[in-house]
Design a protein around this motif. Structure first.
Motif, PDB file in Angstrom:
ATOM      1  N   ASP A   1       3.678  12.009  -8.234  1.00 10.86           N
ATOM      2  CA  ASP A   1       2.448  12.659  -7.778  1.00 10.86           C
ATOM      3  C   ASP A   1       1.221  11.783  -8.014  1.00 10.86           C
ATOM      4  N   CYS A   2       0.156  12.003  -7.223  1.00  7.50           N
ATOM      5  CA  CYS A   2      -1.132  11.384  -7.520  1.00  7.50           C
ATOM      6  C   CYS A   2      -1.782  12.196  -8.644  1.00  7.50           C
ATOM      7  N   LEU A   3      -1.897  11.568  -9.817  1.00  5.12           N
ATOM      8  CA  LEU A   3      -2.452  12.260 -10.998  1.00  5.12           C
ATOM      9  C   LEU A   3      -3.978  12.252 -10.984  1.00  5.12           C
ATOM     10  N   THR A   4      -4.568  11.521 -10.047  1.00  3.03           N
ATOM     11  CA  THR A   4      -6.031  11.437  -9.952  1.00  3.03           C
ATOM     12  C   THR A   4      -6.583  12.550  -9.048  1.00  3.03           C
ATOM     13  N   PHE A   5      -5.710  13.264  -8.381  1.00  2.00           N
ATOM     14  CA  PHE A   5      -6.130  14.366  -7.507  1.00  2.00           C
ATOM     15  C   PHE A   5      -7.048  15.319  -8.257  1.00  2.00           C
ATOM     16  N   ALA A   6      -8.139  15.699  -7.636  1.00  2.00           N
ATOM     17  CA  ALA A   6      -9.044  16.712  -8.184  1.00  2.00           C
ATOM     18  C   ALA A   6      -9.489  17.607  -7.032  1.00  2.00           C
ATOM     19  N   ALA A   7      -9.178  18.883  -7.149  1.00  2.00           N
ATOM     20  CA  ALA A   7      -9.482  19.818  -6.063  1.00  2.00           C
ATOM     21  C   ALA A   7     -10.985  19.966  -5.854  1.00  2.00           C
TER      22      ALA A   7
ATOM     23  N   ALA B   1       0.855  -1.181   0.000  1.00  2.00           N
ATOM     24  CA  ALA B   1       0.000   0.000   0.000  1.00  2.00           C
ATOM     25  C   ALA B   1       0.894   1.235   0.000  1.00  2.00           C
ATOM     26  N   ILE B   2       0.370   2.311  -0.549  1.00  2.00           N
ATOM     27  CA  ILE B   2       1.111   3.570  -0.561  1.00  2.00           C
ATOM     28  C   ILE B   2       0.392   4.593   0.307  1.00  2.00           C
ATOM     29  N   THR B   3       1.124   5.623   0.696  1.00  2.00           N
ATOM     30  CA  THR B   3       0.540   6.787   1.355  1.00  2.00           C
ATOM     31  C   THR B   3       0.789   7.993   0.474  1.00  2.00           C
ATOM     32  N   VAL B   4      -0.250   8.749   0.175  1.00  2.00           N
ATOM     33  CA  VAL B   4      -0.105   9.993  -0.586  1.00  2.00           C
ATOM     34  C   VAL B   4      -0.011  11.131   0.425  1.00  2.00           C
ATOM     35  N   LEU B   5       1.036  11.925   0.280  1.00  2.00           N
ATOM     36  CA  LEU B   5       1.307  12.989   1.257  1.00  2.00           C
ATOM     37  C   LEU B   5       0.607  14.290   0.878  1.00  2.00           C
ATOM     38  N   GLY B   6       0.753  15.291   1.723  1.00  2.00           N
ATOM     39  CA  GLY B   6       0.054  16.552   1.570  1.00  2.00           C
ATOM     40  C   GLY B   6       0.246  17.248   0.243  1.00  2.00           C
ATOM     41  N   GLY B   7       1.403  17.125  -0.356  1.00  2.00           N
ATOM     42  CA  GLY B   7       1.643  17.798  -1.639  1.00  2.00           C
ATOM     43  C   GLY B   7       1.233  16.965  -2.831  1.00  2.00           C
ATOM     44  N   THR B   8       0.504  15.907  -2.637  1.00  2.00           N
ATOM     45  CA  THR B   8       0.112  14.825  -3.561  1.00  2.00           C
ATOM     46  C   THR B   8       1.275  13.925  -3.943  1.00  2.00           C
ATOM     47  N   SER B   9       2.420  14.073  -3.302  1.00  2.00           N
ATOM     48  CA  SER B   9       3.519  13.170  -3.648  1.00  2.00           C
ATOM     49  C   SER B   9       3.322  11.814  -2.979  1.00  2.00           C
ATOM     50  N   CYS B  10       3.817  10.788  -3.646  1.00  2.00           N
ATOM     51  CA  CYS B  10       3.730   9.430  -3.106  1.00  2.00           C
ATOM     52  C   CYS B  10       4.792   9.275  -2.026  1.00  2.00           C
ATOM     53  N   GLY B  11       4.351   9.069  -0.790  1.00  2.00           N
ATOM     54  CA  GLY B  11       5.273   8.960   0.331  1.00  2.00           C
ATOM     55  C   GLY B  11       5.985   7.624   0.390  1.00  2.00           C
ATOM     56  N   THR B  12       5.564   6.677  -0.442  1.00  2.00           N
ATOM     57  CA  THR B  12       6.175   5.345  -0.424  1.00  2.00           C
ATOM     58  C   THR B  12       7.321   5.240  -1.422  1.00  2.00           C
ATOM     59  N   TYR B  13       7.451   6.242  -2.280  1.00  2.00           N
ATOM     60  CA  TYR B  13       8.542   6.256  -3.257  1.00  2.00           C
ATOM     61  C   TYR B  13       9.883   6.051  -2.574  1.00  2.00           C
ATOM     62  N   VAL B  14      10.692   5.196  -3.135  1.00  2.00           N
ATOM     63  CA  VAL B  14      12.069   5.024  -2.658  1.00  2.00           C
ATOM     64  C   VAL B  14      12.927   4.768  -3.892  1.00  2.00           C
ATOM     65  N   SER B  15      14.089   5.362  -3.909  1.00  2.00           N
ATOM     66  CA  SER B  15      14.919   5.274  -5.130  1.00  2.00           C
ATOM     67  C   SER B  15      15.396   3.849  -5.369  1.00  2.00           C
ATOM     68  N   LEU B  16      15.757   3.577  -6.575  1.00  2.00           N
ATOM     69  CA  LEU B  16      16.181   2.236  -6.981  1.00  2.00           C
ATOM     70  C   LEU B  16      17.359   1.716  -6.165  1.00  2.00           C
ATOM     71  N   ASP B  17      18.129   2.619  -5.576  1.00  2.00           N
ATOM     72  CA  ASP B  17      19.295   2.187  -4.783  1.00  2.00           C
ATOM     73  C   ASP B  17      18.872   1.309  -3.602  1.00  2.00           C
ATOM     74  N   ALA B  18      17.648   1.509  -3.104  1.00  2.00           N
ATOM     75  CA  ALA B  18      17.205   0.794  -1.901  1.00  2.00           C
ATOM     76  C   ALA B  18      17.097  -0.704  -2.169  1.00  2.00           C
ATOM     77  N   ASP B  19      16.408  -1.071  -3.230  1.00  2.00           N
ATOM     78  CA  ASP B  19      16.238  -2.488  -3.595  1.00  2.00           C
ATOM     79  C   ASP B  19      15.548  -2.488  -4.952  1.00  2.00           C
ATOM     80  N   ALA B  20      16.249  -2.839  -5.978  1.00  2.00           N
ATOM     81  CA  ALA B  20      15.706  -2.739  -7.334  1.00  2.00           C
ATOM     82  C   ALA B  20      14.540  -3.697  -7.569  1.00  2.00           C
ATOM     83  N   ASP B  21      14.329  -4.640  -6.645  1.00  2.00           N
ATOM     84  CA  ASP B  21      13.255  -5.624  -6.798  1.00  2.00           C
ATOM     85  C   ASP B  21      12.306  -5.560  -5.601  1.00  2.00           C
ATOM     86  N   ALA B  22      12.012  -4.367  -5.124  1.00  2.00           N
ATOM     87  CA  ALA B  22      11.214  -4.214  -3.905  1.00  2.00           C
ATOM     88  C   ALA B  22       9.744  -4.562  -4.133  1.00  2.00           C
TER      89      ALA B  22
END
Ligand code: SF4
Length: 97
Positions: A89-95, A29-50
């Motif tokens: 970003d969450c592209l489904t966001f609608a104000a 599951a992911i968490t979308v943060l206040g700025g609509t950014s995905c809080g679960t994003y982690v760069s490929l350096d962490a684990d390329a097969d996460a």
């Protein structure tokens, strides 16, 4: 036990995230943060097969100003994640009007 019907991440175009495999998010599951950014994003350096899930759900969303948001939970059927103002970003966001 209560079963929650969470929205799925239908597609994610953020190729630089460890959880992204062929534009599917494999995090549980992911968490979308206040700025609509995905809080679960982690760069490929962490684990390329996460991730072990076939397709991630939206576990929580902090954008209470989105029409799909109710009590900081997303009520959309599915969301898309991709680059907008943030690289993931969450592209489904609608104000709310
Ligand atoms: S659609 Fe709206 S409520 Fe759902 S995850 Fe995206 S910003 Fe949050």
């Amino acid at each position: 036990m209560t079963t929650l019907q969470l929205p799925i991440v239908s597609t994610c175009s953020v190729d630089g995230c460890s959880y992204n495999h062929d534009h599917d998010c494999h995090a549980g599951a992911i968490t979308v943060l206040g700025g609509t950014s995905c809080g679960t994003y982690v760069s490929l350096d962490a684990d390329a097969d996460a991730g072990v899930a076939n397709r991630a759900a939206v576990g929580a969303c902090h954008r209470s100003d989105c029409v799909h948001n109710e009590k900081l939970e997303c009520q959309a059927t599915s969301v898309s994640i991709g680059a907008a103002s943030d690289p993931a970003d969450c592209l489904t966001f609608a104000a709310r009007g």
